[in-house]
Design an enzyme around this catalytic site. Structure first.
Site: not given
Ligand code: M6R
Length: 596
Positions: A591, A2
């Site tokens: 992301k 928040c």
């Molecule tokens: O949002 P999520 O945790 O499901 O994402 C999974 C992967 O795409 C994510 O962890 C990716 O490997 C990271 N950018 C690594 O730093």
């Protein structure tokens, strides 16, 4: 998480547009509900709030019409209690002459709420922001001044939060904090306060940072600090800040990645407070404990957390859990699933398509889906039968750092609860993380010169540090564009050892129970001219055999992986910067991966 913003002006004016602007500047934190309150010169309170995005709710509820001499806007990111109009903030007290909003968590919310109901107060929601308002009401009703009532309420409210409150009939706002951030600002005829500097910057650059144990009293063009302890005035110089909006969001760090690494102790503390008070931990632990087969499903960094989680669960709860990459879950396990099986789906974003597809396929076979996620309001949250939040706030940098740490901590917490063990020892984690960051960053700055030019390296671990080695290697690949392979240390001699030549870097992440095993791997590398870099607690065997030892605080085998990941994050970050890469936005990556 928040965010809050409050403003006091010398005369009644349209405050809606200012509040909406401030709300938008808080929105990078992630939120599900928004609300505004103004107190008008005639003593009426105008309160409008609902679930939705700032623009959308502002248009529907006509925020632009709101006028007053005081205004508060709050963005709520639900941790417990559904996102709803009633739970949205700000909140009023029983008779509607106090109005306030908070951000963060009040961990004794349930007990206080029950006490306030028993005392005859009108409680309209289950939200802890409302509890803050009633905590002040309790003492105002007993005849205390606002300042004294707040001083007393401060002692009753436990947790990490900041809070702003106003009272009809006084042209002031009051705000205070515990743990969370709070900054006040000053300009002609106006005083403002916020959880976030960026929401203040368009109005003024003259600010005062509020500390724990202080109450800031805001009057038109005037700020006064008072000590909670005895009400005495605190003198503090007004600062003039030079940051731009983006710099302010980075809180002075050059990149979000570094800021998010440094945020980890605080986020870990917040997670522990949240879980200590949450009934949902017991729900998840119980469902996971009685599953026929328990699957831990994720991708990338979240999968590494699942691997670590499976090791914790086996060790602490004495039951197997199967960690699996989401797309492979479908061919490998879904055909054999049934309603007695449970899957914990782990995702920072809660939107990763690979994870959601795996969940849907499993649910079609009757599996009970649980979630571990950071983004409240995400698809995964709605598709999970029950879920736990990661309480990390918005993670902006593409490489996951603080969310991995809290995933790992959440797994350790769940495994302890599943095994019927106490969780009290985890309260050491935030401080241990602080120590690790301070010590490791110094050592890594020295190491980076020799490593930044390398395009190829390995990162090895064993047992509880195997997932950490994989995670360290992923971070390195992601932000340095170098090839870095993560591997079980004992596998290295089965093939990859052939890569080792003079100076070839191999990082060994080593838990305190595994030193003997790791030392022989270290020697296999060094006797061939390779450079062995150990990440471990101080140990004479590693000191004697490895070229470099990045020393972790003594924490024992269970907490060690939580600390060991930090130097690897910092190494990846420093190498990235040394190679001229922006670690926050590495090429080709996104992301949130909502595609196949
Ligand atoms: O949002 P999520 O945790 O499901 O994402 C999974 C992967 O795409 C994510 O962890 C990716 O490997 C990271 N950018 C690594 O730093």
């Amino acid at each position: 998480m928040c965010g809050i913003f409050g403003i006091v002006t010398s005369e009644e004016r349209p405050l809606g547009p200012v509040l909406v602007e401030a709300g938008k500047r808080l929105s990078y934190r992630g939120y599900d509900s928004v609300g505004c309150a103004t107190i008008r010169a005639d003593g009426t309170v105008d309160l409008r709030k609902d679930v939705g995005k700032v623009d959308d709710v502002a248009r529907r509820l006509q925020f632009h019409e709101m006028r007053g001499t005081r205004g508060i806007v709050q963005l709520r990111w639900a941790t417990f209690g559904a996102p709803s109009r009633a739970n949205a903030q700000p909140h009023i007290d029983s008779d509607g002459d106090l109005v306030g909003a908070h951000n963060g968590n009040v961990v004794n919310n349930v007990e206080l709420r029950e006490a306030f109901i028993a005392e005859g107060m009108t409680v309209r929601s289950t939200n802890d922001g409302e509890t803050c308002v009633h905590a002040v009401e309790r003492y105002v009703d007993r005849g205390h001044s606002m300042l004294d009532a707040i001083r007393r309420a401060y002692g009753d409210l436990e947790g990490d939060y900041s809070f702003v409150i106003g009272r009809v009939g006084e042209n002031r706002l009051y705000a205070f904090k515990k743990g969370s951030g709070l900054v006040a600002g000053l300009t002609d005829g106006i005083a403002v306060v916020s959880s976030d500097l960026p929401s203040i910057l368009p109005l003024t650059r003259r600010i005062v940072r509020v500390e724990d144990g202080e109450i800031v009293v805001l009057e038109p063009g005037r700020i006064e600090l008072r000590r909670v302890e005895d009400g005495a005035r605190v003198e503090r110089e007004i600062e003039t800040v030079a940051e731009t909006m983006e710099e302010a969001q980075k809180e002075g760090y050059p990149h979000f990645m570094l800021k998010e690494i440094h945020e980890q102790p605080r986020r870990a503390r917040e997670l522990l407070h949240l879980y200590d008070a949450s009934p949902h931990v017991a729900t998840l632990a119980e469902r996971m404990g009685r599953a026929r087969n328990l699957y831990l499903v994720g991708c990338g960094t979240s999968y590494h957390a699942c691997l670590l989680g499976a090791t914790y669960i086996a060790r602490l709860a004495g039951r197997p859990a199967i960690p699996v990459l989401a797309p492979q879950f479908v061919p490998q396990y879904v055909p054999a699933l049934g309603p007695e099986d449970v899957g914990l789906f782990v995702s920072q974003s809660g939107e990763t398509k690979d994870v959601l597809l795996a969940l849907d396929a499993a649910v079609a076979r009757g599996l009970v889906p649980l979630g571990l996620l950071n983004v409240i309001g995400s698809t995964l949250m709605y598709r999970s039968r029950a879920y736990l939040p990661l309480a990390c706030g918005y993670e902006i940098s593409v490489p996951a750092t603080k969310t991995f740490l809290n995933q790992a901590l959440a797994f350790l917490y769940l495994a302890l609860r599943m095994g019927g063990h106490p969780t009290a020892e985890l309260s050491r984690v935030p401080e241990l993380l602080e120590e690790t960051i301070a010590a490791a960053d110094r050592q890594i700055v020295e190491l980076v010169d020799g490593l930044a030019g390398r395009d190829d390296l390995y990162c090895l671990g064993y047992g509880l540090t195997y997932p950490i080695a994989l995670e360290g290697a992923l971070k390195m690949k992601e932000v340095t564009y170098a090839h870095c392979e993560g591997m079980l240390s004992t596998e290295f001699k089965h093939g990859p050892l052939s890569a080792v030549t003079e100076g070839y870097p191999v990082v060994f992440v080593c838990g305190p129970e595994d030193v003997a095993r790791v030392v022989s791997g270290v020697n296999e590398v060094t006797c061939r001219g390779g450079r062995a870099i150990a990440v471990a607690e101080e140990d004479p065997r590693l000191r004697a055999n490895a070229h470099d030892l990045i020393v972790l605080p003594e924490a024992g085998p269970l907490l060690n992986p939580l600390l060991a990941v930090v130097p690897l994050q910092l190494l990846a970050y420093r190498m990235s910067v040394a190679r001229g890469i922006d670690p926050d936005f590495p090429r080709n990556l996104s992301k949130t991966l909502t595609v196949d």
